[in-house]
Design an enzyme around this catalytic site. Structure first.
Site, mmCIF file in Angstrom:
data_model
loop_
_atom_site.group_PDB
_atom_site.id
_atom_site.type_symbol
_atom_site.label_atom_id
_atom_site.label_comp_id
_atom_site.label_asym_id
_atom_site.label_seq_id
_atom_site.Cartn_x
_atom_site.Cartn_y
_atom_site.Cartn_z
ATOM 1 N N GLY A 46 0.826 -1.197 0.000
ATOM 2 C CA GLY A 46 0.000 0.000 0.000
ATOM 3 C C GLY A 46 0.859 1.246 0.000
ATOM 4 N N GLN A 51 3.168 9.882 0.914
ATOM 5 C CA GLN A 51 4.455 9.183 1.035
ATOM 6 C C GLN A 51 5.386 9.482 -0.137
ATOM 7 O OE1 GLN A 51 2.406 5.223 2.089
ATOM 8 N NE2 GLN A 51 4.368 5.139 3.187
ATOM 9 N N HIS A 140 -2.600 7.429 6.774
ATOM 10 C CA HIS A 140 -1.589 8.298 6.155
ATOM 11 C C HIS A 140 -2.219 9.586 5.620
ATOM 12 C CE1 HIS A 140 2.272 6.286 6.194
ATOM 13 N NE2 HIS A 140 1.789 5.165 5.690
HETATM 14 NI NI NI Z 1 2.677 3.255 5.662
#
Ligand code: NI
Length: 171
Positions: A46, A51, A140
């Site tokens: 994932g 990110q 996230h």
């Molecule tokens: Ni993560």
């Protein structure tokens, strides 16, 4: 398609609350394509857009095992709309906290709403690994990391380790 750099602890951007995607345009589609390439290359199951440094509520997931056909899932503006009282524990890791794993307990089943690449609403019922990955990735988009669920002692230790390592690379 292009590989993007994955940001790691203690990069402050990991704590940003990502913005909703207003329209699924060519830029979003290009980003999704890069995210899949980056996620498969890492490899990981994932990835959230933050990110790769983009604070947008976009998540890519593929929980297929190595010997199984790919099962790419794209979630735009995802939200958990229901979670079970029953819990399940998985040893979690994160591409933004490389080579660090800890057991985390989360709801065993979740219902998630999102939109897909055509801008159409989708609803997912998940259990097992997918339920954990969905919750981890949606976290996230809200600036939450899996280390937020472990003991403060362990969390402080891992943050310190990554902060030291980042300083060494800066020198
Ligand atoms: Ni993560």
């Amino acid at each position: 398609m292009a590989l993007r750099d994955i940001i790691t602890l203690p990069d402050k951007r990991l704590r940003l609350v990502s913005d909703p995607v207003k329209s699924v345009d060519a830029a979003v589609r290009a980003l999704v394509s890069d995210m899949f390439e980056t996620m498969y290359d890492a490899p990981g199951v994932g990835l959230a857009a933050i990110q790769v440094g983009i604070p947008k509520r976009i998540v890519t997931i593929d929980t297929a095992k190595k010997d199984e056909p790919k099962r790419p899932q794209i979630l735009i503006n995802p939200a958990v709309v229901w979670s079970s009282d029953e819990k399940a524990a998985y040893e979690e890791g994160c591409l933004s906290i490389p080579e660090y794993y800890e057991e985390v307990e989360r709801p065993a089943r979740v219902k998630v709403k999102a939109i897909d690449l055509d801008g159409k609403p989708v609803e997912l019922d998940a259990d097992g690994l997918l339920a954990t990955v969905l919750q981890h990735e949606i976290d996230h988009t809200n600036g939450v990391l899996f280390i937020d669920y472990i003991s403060k002692l362990k969390r402080d230790r891992v943050i310190k380790k990554f902060t030291k390592a980042a300083k060494r690379t800066d020198d």
